[in-house]
Enzyme design. Structure first.
Site, PDB file in Angstrom:
ATOM      1  NE  ARG A 230      -3.920  -1.152  -0.414  1.00  0.00           N
ATOM      2  CZ  ARG A 230      -4.418  -2.787  -0.601  1.00  0.00           C
ATOM      3  NH1 ARG A 230      -3.682  -2.749  -2.104  1.00  0.00           N
ATOM      4  NH2 ARG A 230      -5.431  -2.852  -1.133  1.00  0.00           N
ATOM      5  CG  HIS A 278      -4.007  -0.747  -6.850  1.00  0.00           C
ATOM      6  ND1 HIS A 278      -3.914   0.008  -5.338  1.00  0.00           N
ATOM      7  CD2 HIS A 278      -3.966  -1.637  -6.993  1.00  0.00           C
ATOM      8  CE1 HIS A 278      -4.240  -0.818  -4.591  1.00  0.00           C
ATOM      9  NE2 HIS A 278      -4.001  -2.571  -5.310  1.00  0.00           N
TER      10      HIS A 278
HETATM   11  P1  NAP Z   1      -1.078 -11.240   4.871  1.00  0.00           P
HETATM   12  O1  NAP Z   1      -1.262 -12.617   4.240  1.00  0.00           O
HETATM   13  O2  NAP Z   1      -2.036 -11.006   5.823  1.00  0.00           O
HETATM   14  O3  NAP Z   1      -0.145 -11.549   4.749  1.00  0.00           O
HETATM   15  C1  NAP Z   1       0.717 -10.048   5.972  1.00  0.00           C
HETATM   16  C2  NAP Z   1       2.288 -10.863   6.018  1.00  0.00           C
HETATM   17  O4  NAP Z   1       2.560  -9.346   6.503  1.00  0.00           O
HETATM   18  C3  NAP Z   1       2.092 -11.411   7.035  1.00  0.00           C
HETATM   19  O5  NAP Z   1       3.460 -11.904   7.041  1.00  0.00           O
HETATM   20  C4  NAP Z   1       2.519 -10.669   8.967  1.00  0.00           C
HETATM   21  O6  NAP Z   1       2.933 -11.276   9.653  1.00  0.00           O
HETATM   22  C5  NAP Z   1       3.751  -9.864   8.332  1.00  0.00           C
HETATM   23  N1  NAP Z   1       2.677  -8.110   9.014  1.00  0.00           N
HETATM   24  C6  NAP Z   1       1.496  -8.186   9.341  1.00  0.00           C
HETATM   25  N2  NAP Z   1       1.642  -7.331   9.952  1.00  0.00           N
HETATM   26  C7  NAP Z   1       3.435  -6.533  10.448  1.00  0.00           C
HETATM   27  C8  NAP Z   1       4.076  -6.543  11.315  1.00  0.00           C
HETATM   28  N3  NAP Z   1       3.672  -5.272  12.220  1.00  0.00           N
HETATM   29  N4  NAP Z   1       5.113  -6.474  11.223  1.00  0.00           N
HETATM   30  C9  NAP Z   1       6.062  -7.648  10.830  1.00  0.00           C
HETATM   31  N5  NAP Z   1       5.105  -8.446   9.354  1.00  0.00           N
HETATM   32  C10 NAP Z   1       3.800  -8.224   9.533  1.00  0.00           C
HETATM   33  O7  NAP Z   1      -1.318 -10.122   3.384  1.00  0.00           O
HETATM   34  P2  NAP Z   1      -1.363 -10.571   1.736  1.00  0.00           P
HETATM   35  O8  NAP Z   1      -2.792 -11.459   1.075  1.00  0.00           O
HETATM   36  O9  NAP Z   1       0.021 -11.515   1.514  1.00  0.00           O
HETATM   37  O10 NAP Z   1      -1.595  -9.103   1.360  1.00  0.00           O
HETATM   38  C11 NAP Z   1      -0.361  -8.555   1.521  1.00  0.00           C
HETATM   39  C12 NAP Z   1      -1.124  -6.737   1.083  1.00  0.00           C
HETATM   40  O11 NAP Z   1      -0.245  -6.277   0.272  1.00  0.00           O
HETATM   41  C13 NAP Z   1      -2.156  -6.747   1.088  1.00  0.00           C
HETATM   42  O12 NAP Z   1      -2.770  -6.277   2.799  1.00  0.00           O
HETATM   43  C14 NAP Z   1      -2.918  -5.601   0.387  1.00  0.00           C
HETATM   44  O13 NAP Z   1      -2.319  -3.948   0.712  1.00  0.00           O
HETATM   45  C15 NAP Z   1      -1.537  -5.879  -0.452  1.00  0.00           C
HETATM   46  N6  NAP Z   1      -2.187  -6.118  -2.223  1.00  0.00           N
HETATM   47  C16 NAP Z   1      -1.887  -5.397  -2.998  1.00  0.00           C
HETATM   48  C17 NAP Z   1      -2.133  -5.947  -4.185  1.00  0.00           C
HETATM   49  C18 NAP Z   1      -1.645  -4.526  -5.865  1.00  0.00           C
HETATM   50  O14 NAP Z   1      -2.269  -5.161  -7.019  1.00  0.00           O
HETATM   51  N7  NAP Z   1      -1.470  -3.748  -5.140  1.00  0.00           N
HETATM   52  C19 NAP Z   1      -2.779  -6.779  -4.673  1.00  0.00           C
HETATM   53  C20 NAP Z   1      -3.811  -7.451  -2.960  1.00  0.00           C
HETATM   54  C21 NAP Z   1      -3.186  -7.211  -2.121  1.00  0.00           C
HETATM   55  P3  NAP Z   1       2.608 -12.941  10.538  1.00  0.00           P
HETATM   56  O15 NAP Z   1       2.649 -13.624   8.923  1.00  0.00           O
HETATM   57  O16 NAP Z   1       3.683 -13.444  11.533  1.00  0.00           O
HETATM   58  O17 NAP Z   1       1.033 -11.880  10.460  1.00  0.00           O
END
Ligand code: NAP
Length: 315
Positions: A230, A278
């Site tokens: 983000r 995006h």
């Molecule tokens: P997810 O499965 O919830 O994974 C989030 C990861 O971030 C987990 O490994 C989590 O750690 C880690 N994390 C969260 N807070 C943290 C902190 N304070 N310190 C260290 N690590 C932290 O999310 P996802 O599905 O992979 O998606 C990630 C993000 O990608 C989404 O939230 C969205 O903003 C973005 N996204 C962008 C697009 C695009 O087109 N650009 C598309 C889809 C998603 P733990 O494993 O320990 O919980």
């Protein structure tokens, strides 16, 4: 029984979602995008953020007293986390197509930066730069912030190509072939070793502007940043300052504090910044409709849906 579709993608999903529901023998649902109709009959809400005058519309969910779950069409749910008008489960999008798209986008841009592809394909000028030899992945350190649904498979794909892969998450992880760090003590460590940094974190109060004027300089000189998480994970001013100082050699950005990125924004015109609108990972309609239908079935059976968000944690 109603499914309320609070998204401007209703017309793309209406028929495909109906089909996906009936393939799971879930019948009797009306799918509507009319928020004020028969609110007591709404059992599930499907949501994606919509904007009015550039700001994301905040919905009031109070009236949907019988709603059992809100399903986000996106993996990022920051626009709903601080919405106090619902107390039902919030479920983010988990979909194989979305994940594949993100892995492909991150691998493509990592390879582009690693191999210096821009140097050869942008502004071709008749100069035979045979002396610039492409490096090998085994000699490159790639760090991934966020090892979740999207970060973990990206780490594995880059490892498969031979990169030295480092990852960072909130809780400890053990991923084969990936050097894993976690929590605040691991943050400095991963930044210190990373030459190409991929940001795949959710936006939360803990991760807001996590890359800033204190943390960006912790990366080695000439490192590159790829942000597909983000926009607000990065302090734009700090990034621009570090690009100008030559500390950061390239920033590839898919997400921005303000979207669409205004035409006057310095990122558009910066020679060391690549802007993509995006599009790193789109949510494919057909597979995501199946994922939502399956999650509806799980909730109806009293089971945990895939992608359940921990509201307190913020993701
Ligand atoms: P997810 O499965 O919830 O994974 C989030 C990861 O971030 C987990 O490994 C989590 O750690 C880690 N994390 C969260 N807070 C943290 C902190 N304070 N310190 C260290 N690590 C932290 O999310 P996802 O599905 O992979 O998606 C990630 C993000 O990608 C989404 O939230 C969205 O903003 C973005 N996204 C962008 C697009 C695009 O087109 N650009 C598309 C889809 C998603 P733990 O494993 O320990 O919980």
């Amino acid at each position: 029984m109603r499914i309320l579709f609070l998204s401007n993608l209703f017309s793309s999903y209406e028929n495909i979602l109906s089909k996906a529901l009936s393939e799971l023998n879930l019948s009797g649902f009306t799918i509507s995008d009319e928020p004020n109709e028969k609110v007591d009959e709404v059992e599930f809400i499907i949501y994606s953020p919509t904007r009015k005058n550039e700001a994301i519309v905040t919905h009031d969910f109070t009236n949907y007293r019988n709603n059992k779950a809100i399903f986000s069409l996106y993996a990022g749910v920051e626009s709903l986390i601080n919405n106090n008008t619902f107390d039902c489960p919030l479920v983010k999008m988990v979909d194989n197509g979305l994940t594949s798209g993100m892995v492909e986008w991150c691998v493509a841009h990592t390879l582009r930066i690693h191999l210096g592809i821009d140097r050869h394909i942008l502004g071709q000028d008749g100069i035979w730069r045979h002396d610039i030899k492409p490096p090998l992945a085994k000699d490159r350190n790639v760090g991934i912030l966020g090892l979740g649904v999207l970060g973990e498979p990206t780490a594995h794909a880059l490892r498969y190509l031979g990169f030295n892969v480092f990852g960072w998450s909130r809780t400890p992880k053990n991923l084969e072939g990936v050097s894993c760090f976690h929590a605040s003590e691991g943050f400095k460590k991963i930044l210190n070793v990373t030459e190409i940094l991929i940001v795949l974190l959710p936006l939360t109060s803990q991760t807001f502007k996590i890359l800033n004027s204190d943390t960006i300089p912790l990366m080695p000189k000439n490192s590159a940043v790829i942000n597909a998480g983000r926009g607000d994970l990065i302090d734009d001013e700090a990034l621009l300052k570090n690009l100008k100082a030559g500390h950061i050699s390239n920033a590839t950005l898919d997400v921005f504090s303000m979207e669409p990125l205004p035409p006057s924004h310095p990122y558009w015109h910066h020679p060391l910044v690549t802007v993509t609108p995006h599009i790193a990972a789109d949510t494919p309609v057909e597979s995501s409709a199946k994922a939502i239908a399956m999650n509806i079935k799980l909730v109806m059976q009293g089971k945990k849906p895939k992608g359940l968000v921990n509201i307190k944690r913020g993701y």
